[in-house]
Design a protein around this motif. Structure first.
Motif, short mmCIF file in Angstrom:
data_model
loop_
_atom_site.label_atom_id
_atom_site.label_comp_id
_atom_site.label_asym_id
_atom_site.label_seq_id
_atom_site.Cartn_x
_atom_site.Cartn_y
_atom_site.Cartn_z
N LEU A 26 0.85 -1.20 0.00
CA LEU A 26 0.00 0.00 0.00
C LEU A 26 0.88 1.24 0.00
N ARG A 27 0.75 2.03 -1.07
CA ARG A 27 1.58 3.23 -1.21
C ARG A 27 0.72 4.48 -1.17
N HIS A 28 1.40 5.57 -0.90
CA HIS A 28 0.77 6.88 -0.77
C HIS A 28 -0.30 7.16 -1.83
N GLU A 29 0.04 6.89 -3.08
CA GLU A 29 -0.87 7.21 -4.20
C GLU A 29 -2.21 6.48 -4.07
N HIS A 30 -2.25 5.40 -3.32
CA HIS A 30 -3.46 4.59 -3.26
C HIS A 30 -4.23 4.73 -1.95
N TYR A 31 -3.76 5.58 -1.05
CA TYR A 31 -4.40 5.66 0.27
C TYR A 31 -5.90 5.90 0.14
N SER A 32 -6.27 6.91 -0.63
CA SER A 32 -7.70 7.23 -0.64
C SER A 32 -8.50 6.16 -1.38
N ALA A 33 -7.95 5.63 -2.49
CA ALA A 33 -8.69 4.58 -3.22
C ALA A 33 -8.88 3.35 -2.34
N ALA A 34 -7.84 3.01 -1.58
CA ALA A 34 -7.91 1.80 -0.75
C ALA A 34 -8.91 1.96 0.39
N LEU A 35 -9.14 3.21 0.80
CA LEU A 35 -10.04 3.45 1.93
C LEU A 35 -11.47 3.76 1.49
N LEU A 36 -11.70 3.83 0.17
CA LEU A 36 -13.07 4.03 -0.30
C LEU A 36 -13.92 2.84 0.11
N LEU A 70 2.74 -11.39 -1.70
CA LEU A 70 2.54 -9.95 -1.78
C LEU A 70 3.02 -9.39 -3.13
N ILE A 71 2.19 -8.55 -3.72
CA ILE A 71 2.59 -7.83 -4.94
C ILE A 71 3.20 -6.50 -4.51
N SER A 104 -3.25 1.94 -11.33
CA SER A 104 -4.40 2.29 -10.48
C SER A 104 -4.56 1.22 -9.40
N TRP A 105 -5.27 1.56 -8.34
CA TRP A 105 -5.52 0.62 -7.24
C TRP A 105 -6.24 -0.63 -7.76
N PRO A 106 -7.30 -0.49 -8.57
CA PRO A 106 -7.94 -1.71 -9.08
C PRO A 106 -6.99 -2.57 -9.93
N ARG A 107 -6.11 -1.92 -10.69
CA ARG A 107 -5.17 -2.68 -11.51
C ARG A 107 -4.20 -3.46 -10.61
N LEU A 108 -3.83 -2.86 -9.50
CA LEU A 108 -2.95 -3.53 -8.55
C LEU A 108 -3.66 -4.74 -7.92
N LEU A 109 -4.94 -4.54 -7.61
CA LEU A 109 -5.71 -5.64 -7.02
C LEU A 109 -5.89 -6.78 -8.03
N TYR A 110 -5.96 -6.40 -9.30
CA TYR A 110 -6.05 -7.39 -10.36
C TYR A 110 -4.81 -8.29 -10.34
N GLU A 111 -3.65 -7.66 -10.12
CA GLU A 111 -2.39 -8.41 -10.04
C GLU A 111 -2.44 -9.41 -8.86
N ALA A 112 -3.05 -8.96 -7.77
CA ALA A 112 -3.19 -9.85 -6.61
C ALA A 112 -4.12 -11.02 -6.94
N ASN A 113 -5.18 -10.72 -7.69
CA ASN A 113 -6.11 -11.79 -8.08
C ASN A 113 -5.43 -12.81 -8.98
N LYS A 114 -4.55 -12.30 -9.82
CA LYS A 114 -3.81 -13.19 -10.70
C LYS A 114 -3.00 -14.18 -9.86
N ALA A 115 -2.39 -13.67 -8.81
CA ALA A 115 -1.62 -14.54 -7.92
C ALA A 115 -2.54 -15.60 -7.30
N ARG A 116 -3.71 -15.16 -6.92
CA ARG A 116 -4.67 -16.08 -6.29
C ARG A 116 -5.07 -17.19 -7.28
N CYS A 117 -5.32 -16.81 -8.53
CA CYS A 117 -5.73 -17.78 -9.54
C CYS A 117 -4.62 -18.78 -9.83
N ARG A 118 -3.40 -18.28 -9.92
CA ARG A 118 -2.29 -19.19 -10.21
C ARG A 118 -2.08 -20.15 -9.04
N GLN A 119 -2.26 -19.62 -7.84
CA GLN A 119 -2.15 -20.45 -6.64
C GLN A 119 -3.18 -21.58 -6.70
#
Lengths: 95, 297, 250
Positions: B21-31, B265-266, B274-289
């Motif tokens: 979680l980085r500065h640029e995403h604070y507000s998106a992550a807390l929506l 962790l990504i 974007s925050w959703p694009r980052l979460l997409y990367e996390a989902n990719k990890a989940r799918c491969r797992q």
């Protein structure tokens, strides 16, 4: 009660009025948070970004790097040369 | 297909997947509308301030997400030792957040220049010899005692090459885990980048061998990141500025199969998506797992 | 420390020394990576700590300033936010100062704000106000927010600061906007302190500035009233409480 105590008593009265009227506790929950500055500590290595700041005017030798202010200083410098500089220098001497 | 062996079945469970979680995403992550993620990882030093906006933000983050605390400056391999003031701030933060994981790197950061104390502001490589092992193990002991909990140690990228020493990097990490009972954080991209930068062999093959040296139960976290590609002959910089590469995903499949207890962790630090694009990367990890565990079954 | 540790220490200090001091432009590619990362991280960090200065001087000047500052002030805490205190002094002694004399004050203002914005806020202990009803005003002292700092400038630093902070990073204020600020008289005395919700910046007049200095110098309420007989203590304490400046009386 001397004069100083009278002043202190008046100050206390004012202070207590202020404390009562300031909604200190309620404000604690308010989402009025100011802006968090960007994090200054990261793991991503920035070595590769060197060229963005380097530009073509940057010589390879750090000793040769000229310190030239761009940004809003360009306008500010011009302004100071005229009226404002005179005024602030006067003010400075007074201060 | 035969029935699933009970032990294997126990191993087949989804492990947490998080994002940095980085500065640029604070507000998106807390929506309120943000999709969730199993945990977020923050950089410890960015929350060292005793007050102010960052500190209040941390409360909100911790209210919403499980948090992992990742140090970027502890320099556990420093012969000079970790500065007490730093450790105090780190400990205070850990006590305040009660994170799911706490980690830093197998590197050094503290030293002297002309007898003046200095911090490198970077992760500097260790020599993998016995003397350094003692330094690292002592520092890890001290930190684990101060924190009262296990610390995970991460492998770094080195831009400097050393002649072979007492240990290989993998042996060095395995040994320190055994000595100190610390956990390990395996950064898969770092392993690959090191092989790309300093060997001519097949980096993926070499990285797979590297993973085989890791003590299975000590590996508690995996980092995934992407680096900007470079011209041949140039050093790849670990800039965390790209999506995870195909090669790194392939290595992740191996790691998932090998380390059933590891969270993933990504890490993305520069040129953030974007925050959703980052979460997409996390989902990719989940799918491969999920695909890997299915294959194992 | 064992002999082994000394050799580890030697290697580590030597490596640090190479990164900070050796010219690698012709040499080792790896060392260049470490030097570039150090320099770029320092520059980025300085831009975060001094955002207004960065907008005023531009990226290239920040590049040179951060390079010079790394020589003048070694990072030592492990948190980049702690690094940069020497920047105002470095600017004062740089070639920028002749053309742009306001930059030193801007930098000083930003450093003070940076420190205050990271400080802990202490709420007022309102029960302690009762000490004002006490007989012993000679033994009654006002305690201000630990983060409270004051500074002076001959330039309209608050206006310049606000104007630049209201722009996005890439935008530069227009000449007209700058002129408006430059032509607006400020008191020249500034108080910056951590508040309950925000870091507060207040412009004060000379008398209040001196009063605050008196408090910081450790004067009792009685002494303050002796030295500043014309000062309206009652009005001040009310506004000081509203500004979150006071933590308690003792």
């Amino acid at each position: 009660m001397n004069h100083k105590h009278a002043i202190a008593a008046a100050a206390l009265a004012m202070a207590l009025t202020t404390v009562v009227s300031a909604p200190a506790e309620a404000a604690g929950k308010e989402k009025c948070y100011g802006i968090a500055a960007a994090g200054q500590n990261d793991c991503g290595n920035l070595a590769g970004t060197h060229s963005c700041a380097g530009q073509s005017t940057m010589d390879k030798d750090p000793g040769e790097w000229k310190l030239v202010a761009k940004g809003s200083c360009e306008s500010m410098g011009g302004m100071l040369k005229a009226e404002a500089k005179k005024r602030y220098e006067e003010k400075k001497q007074k201060g | 297909m035969t029935a699933i062996h009970p032990l294997k079945q126990a191993q087949i469970h989804a492990t947490p997947v998080g994002v940095g979680l980085r500065h640029e995403h604070y507000s998106a992550a807390l929506l309120p509308s943000s999709h969730s993620v199993d945990f977020v990882e923050i950089h410890a030093e960015n929350f060292f301030a005793e007050g102010g906006a960052a500190s209040r933000l941390l409360d909100q983050i911790a209210e919403r997400y499980k948090v992992s605390i990742h140090g970027t400056a502890m320099g556990l391999g420093s012969a000079k030792g970790i500065q007490p003031e730093y450790l105090k701030k780190f400990t205070r933060l850990v006590n305040r957040v009660n994170p799911v994981l706490v980690s830093d790197h197998a590197c050094f950061t503290w030293g002297n220049i002309d007898d003046m104390p200095v911090h490198a502001g970077d992760l500097l490589p260790l020599k993998f010899n016995h003397a350094t092992m003692n330094v690292l193990a002592d520092n890890i002991d001290r930190v684990q005692q101060a924190l009262g909990r296990q610390l995970l140690i991460e492998n770094i990228v080195s831009y400097k090459q050393f002649s072979p020493s007492d240990y290989s990097e993998a042996e060095f990490l395995a040994t320190v885990a055994e000595k100190t009972q610390c956990g390990l954080l395996v950064d898969l991209n770092n392993v690959l980048v090191n092989y790309h930068n300093f060997t001519n062999g097949n980096a993926l093959q070499l990285a797979r061998q590297w993973l085989r040296h890791m003590p299975v139960n000590a590996v508690k976290e995996i980092h995934l990141a992407g680096s900007t590609p470079v011209e041949p002959g140039m050093l790849i910089i670990d800039d965390h500025a790209q999506p995870v590469s195909d090669e790194c995903w392939q290595l992740f499949d191996d790691a998932t199969a090998r380390f059933p207890n590891a969270a993933t962790l990504i890490e993305w630090d520069n040129d953030l998506p974007s925050w959703p694009r980052l979460l997409y990367e996390a989902n990719k990890a989940r799918c491969r797992q999920a695909m890997t565990t299915e294959l194992m079954a | 420390m064992s002999g082994g540790n000394i050799s580890v220490m030697d290697y580590q200090s030597q490596f640090l020394n190479e990164i900070y001091h050796v010219d690698s432009t012709l040499g080792d590619k790896g060392l260049q990576v470490y030097q570039n990362n150090l320099h770029m991280t320092a520059m980025l960090s300085l831009t975060v700590t001094y955002p207004v200065l960065a907008q005023m001087v531009g990226e290239q000047a920040m590049f040179v300033l951060s390079h010079r500052l790394l020589r003048a002030e070694l990072p030592e805490s492990g948190d980049w936010a702690d690094w940069g205190q020497q920047l105002p002094a470095l600017i004062r002694n740089s070639e920028l100062n002749a053309e742009h004399p306001y930059l030193v004050d801007i930098a000083q203002f930003e450093w003070v704000f940076h420190l205050a914005s990271r400080s802990q806020f202490h709420a007022l202990n309102s029960a302690s106000l009762q000490r004002l009803a006490d007989e012993a005003l000679e033994q009654t002292f006002i305690t201000l927010q630990p983060s409270l700092k004051y500074l002076r400038s001959s330039y309209p630093v608050h206006g310049l600061w606000r104007l630049h902070r209201s722009q996005t990073e890439q935008e530069v204020p227009s000449r007209q906007q700058l002129e408006n600020v430059m032509n607006h008289q400020e008191t020249g005395c500034y108080v910056i302190a951590q508040g309950a919700h925000n870091t507060n910046i207040v412009e004060v007049y000379e008398d209040e500035f001196n009063w605050l200095r008196g408090i910081s110098d450790g004067l009792s309420v009685a002494a303050l009233l002796d030295i500043f007989p014309a000062f309206d203590f009652a009005a001040w304490i009310a506004s000081a409480i509203q500004r979150d400046w006071i933590t308690h009386l003792e």
